[in-house]
Design an enzyme around this catalytic site. Sequence first.
Site, PDB file in Angstrom:
ATOM      1  N   VAL A  27      15.418   9.538  -2.750  1.00 36.20           N
ATOM      2  CA  VAL A  27      16.161  10.279  -1.729  1.00 36.20           C
ATOM      3  C   VAL A  27      17.461   9.515  -1.457  1.00 36.20           C
ATOM      4  CG1 VAL A  27      16.130  10.815   0.748  1.00 36.20           C
ATOM      5  CG2 VAL A  27      14.203  11.426  -0.721  1.00 36.20           C
TER       6      VAL A  27
ATOM      7  N   PHE B  97      24.255   8.083   0.970  1.00 39.41           N
ATOM      8  CA  PHE B  97      24.089   9.405   1.571  1.00 39.41           C
ATOM      9  C   PHE B  97      24.316   9.345   3.080  1.00 39.41           C
ATOM     10  CE2 PHE B  97      22.144  13.343   2.843  1.00 39.41           C
ATOM     11  CZ  PHE B  97      22.540  14.193   1.829  1.00 39.41           C
TER      12      PHE B  97
ATOM     13  N   PHE C  32     -10.148  -7.618  15.924  1.00 41.39           N
ATOM     14  CA  PHE C  32      -9.086  -8.045  15.009  1.00 41.39           C
ATOM     15  C   PHE C  32      -8.760  -6.914  14.009  1.00 41.39           C
ATOM     16  CE2 PHE C  32      -8.186 -10.334  10.885  1.00 41.39           C
ATOM     17  CZ  PHE C  32      -6.901 -10.755  11.231  1.00 41.39           C
ATOM     18  N   GLN C  33      -7.513  -6.577  13.897  1.00 43.92           N
ATOM     19  CA  GLN C  33      -6.996  -5.527  12.986  1.00 43.92           C
ATOM     20  C   GLN C  33      -7.456  -4.112  13.358  1.00 43.92           C
ATOM     21  OE1 GLN C  33      -8.128  -7.023   9.034  1.00 43.92           O
ATOM     22  NE2 GLN C  33      -6.059  -7.834   8.793  1.00 43.92           N
TER      23      GLN C  33
ATOM     24  N   GLU D 233       0.820  -1.224   0.000  1.00 42.92           N
ATOM     25  CA  GLU D 233       0.000   0.000   0.000  1.00 42.92           C
ATOM     26  C   GLU D 233       0.849   1.268   0.000  1.00 42.92           C
ATOM     27  OE1 GLU D 233      -0.406  -2.588   2.002  1.00 42.92           O
ATOM     28  OE2 GLU D 233      -2.492  -3.288   1.891  1.00 42.92           O
TER      29      GLU D 233
HETATM   30  C1  TPP Z   1      12.235   5.563   4.577  1.00 37.29           C
HETATM   31  C2  TPP Z   1      13.573   6.142   4.902  1.00 37.29           C
HETATM   32  N1  TPP Z   1      14.431   5.447   5.669  1.00 37.29           N
HETATM   33  C3  TPP Z   1      15.645   5.967   5.968  1.00 37.29           C
HETATM   34  C4  TPP Z   1      16.022   7.187   5.508  1.00 37.29           C
HETATM   35  C5  TPP Z   1      17.391   7.771   5.818  1.00 37.29           C
HETATM   36  N2  TPP Z   1      18.185   7.771   4.581  1.00 37.29           N
HETATM   37  C6  TPP Z   1      18.270   8.848   3.778  1.00 37.29           C
HETATM   38  S1  TPP Z   1      19.166   8.581   2.408  1.00 37.29           S
HETATM   39  C7  TPP Z   1      19.476   6.995   2.849  1.00 37.29           C
HETATM   40  C8  TPP Z   1      20.345   6.133   1.994  1.00 37.29           C
HETATM   41  C9  TPP Z   1      19.824   5.911   0.637  1.00 37.29           C
HETATM   42  O1  TPP Z   1      20.575   4.900   0.060  1.00 37.29           O
HETATM   43  P1  TPP Z   1      20.416   4.446  -1.435  1.00 37.29           P
HETATM   44  O2  TPP Z   1      18.989   4.336  -1.802  1.00 37.29           O
HETATM   45  O3  TPP Z   1      21.248   3.248  -1.646  1.00 37.29           O
HETATM   46  O4  TPP Z   1      20.978   5.678  -2.244  1.00 37.29           O
HETATM   47  P2  TPP Z   1      22.452   6.333  -2.201  1.00 37.29           P
HETATM   48  O5  TPP Z   1      22.447   7.382  -1.144  1.00 37.29           O
HETATM   49  O6  TPP Z   1      23.459   5.257  -1.979  1.00 37.29           O
HETATM   50  O7  TPP Z   1      22.553   6.939  -3.555  1.00 37.29           O
HETATM   51  C10 TPP Z   1      18.891   6.701   4.086  1.00 37.29           C
HETATM   52  C11 TPP Z   1      19.019   5.387   4.781  1.00 37.29           C
HETATM   53  C12 TPP Z   1      15.060   7.891   4.731  1.00 37.29           C
HETATM   54  N3  TPP Z   1      15.310   9.115   4.254  1.00 37.29           N
HETATM   55  N4  TPP Z   1      13.867   7.329   4.433  1.00 37.29           N
END
Ligand code: TPP
Length: 577
Positions: A384, A469, A113-114, A51
Amino acid sequence: MAIKNVADLLVQTLIEAGVKRIYGVVGDSLNAVTESIRVRPELDWVAVRHEEVAAFAASGESQVTHELAVCAGSCGPGNLHLINGLFDAHRTRTPVLAIAAHIPSAEIGGSYFQETHPQHLFKECSHYCELVSDARQLPNVLENAIRAAVGQRGVAVIVLPGDIALHAAPVKTVTSKRGLLPPQPLVVPQAAEISALAELLNAAKKPVLFAGRGCAGAHELLVRLAETLKSPIVHALGGKEHVEFDNPYDIGMTGLIGFSSGYAAMQECDALLMLGTDFPYKQFLPAHAKVAQIDIRPENLGRRAKLELGIVGDVAQTIEALLPKLQARTESPFLEAALKHSQEARKGLDELAQPGRHGVIHPQYLARLLSEKADEDAVFTADVGTTTAWAARYLQMNGQRRLIGSLAHGSMANAMPQGLGIQCAQPKRQVITLSGDGGLSMLMGDLISLKQHKIPLKIVVFNNGVLGFVALEMKAAGFVNTGVDLDNPDFAAVARAVGLHGVRVEHPDALPAAIDEVLAHEGPALLDVVTAKQELILPPTIQVEQVKGFSLWGLRAVMAGGMDTVIDLAKTNLLKR
Ligand SMILES: Cc1ncc(C[n+]2csc(CCOP(=O)(O)OP(=O)(O)O)c2C)c(N)n1
């Protein structure tokens, strides 16, 4: 089609509001709704595997269509899974309606439930969130929800117990489209406010315009404003797609992943005009300049910087009223210097976007090639992570292309599901994701939905084997990397296993042809690109400052200021190319 029960009334109203599809996962509490959709050809049920994907897909769809998009989840865990995508839509201010089916109405309050309480759970990520406990509420509650989502831009949720959905409809006809969908008003500031803004800008020696997503549709006027004031334009990432192209005054982004030129101009200006931006990082805003802000939302005014002047207004309308009151300038050494700085920063970034030596694929090169090879009206979605930085720096916008991310909410895993929704809504348009390996694997199950529904999305995985990141952020803050390594599968093989076209690239020489192949493929396709793991997106001044014991926030400001350093060091082999 006859309206018999509450579910029919709901579905027929959504059709009248222009809704074409609902993303979701079925469940018994949703049975009445899905049955009503089944017999109505105007509305599709897009079955997904999670979802959260449904909510992100709706968020993506509405960001390109600018119309209401809908997702649904069954009672309890089913609708709970929607929540992260709904936060994304709500914080992006894009209209999404969520149908949260609920446990049988007679059981509410008995720890059934749920049982959850969606009207509490979704309160924070919606303008409107109501439980329908009586069939007679429905036309009103649904219409209120639609008007809140469309009129206030954001999420509305209706919580509908499965049994109520089966009750006889209280009315047999629906309100017409014009009654359902509130139009967007034009918000024009008062003349006195325009005069005060003109006075502030006319008195400034080094004005800078800082443009965000609220500049959508205001490109021409914004450029005229910059031309009149001879002021550089810095943009926030949300403004990139609306501001950067065909713009001789744009000097790039500021912020953690920004350009040194954007950062420097904002630090040096004596007046900053923020236009339609709610850029959250206060430490990048100037400490000593006079700040004025134009925003259509009063609550955005002054929450990031101490204002001399706050103006509630549509950006284009405000600039139009402002221009005749401004003294046109003929030259500005400040602008010249900012443009020169921006050209140098751009050159440095472009030098990084080359095929690497020793068989390394730099993500910058991949992003640049995608930009060069994509259609003129392509839609990009970016996860992100460092992928957002590559999108920000290397994707060229042109007024037709779109760039969608999770820019306000900052959730990982957004790119593929948003792309899924965009591609459903615009099947003929080229839609390309810039997916992180961490981001893609989070919601990877829905690759299957692309196959099942023949959604021709193109997924490009920046497979660097790390949560990149965060690995950088850890280093910047002085932590040893923990939990960031990803032992990845061959994503192209995974794609092929679920019926997609899958291509994997491990050498830069093979990249251009592989991109061509994937983009030319008719159906859904995934390009798995093994990219360099140690790619520096932030300058190495981090390490120096770290030793001195700077705070992370202090460091971030230093980092943006030092972007030139990263480029210099990259040139002198720091990146081992
Ligand atoms: C749902 C969620 N969990 C954790 C984070 C923290 N976070 C931000 S960027 C990132 C790493 C992203 O890694 P990846 O998708 O492999 O991309 P890269 O930065 O290596 O290009 C994390 C864990 C977030 N922003 N959103």
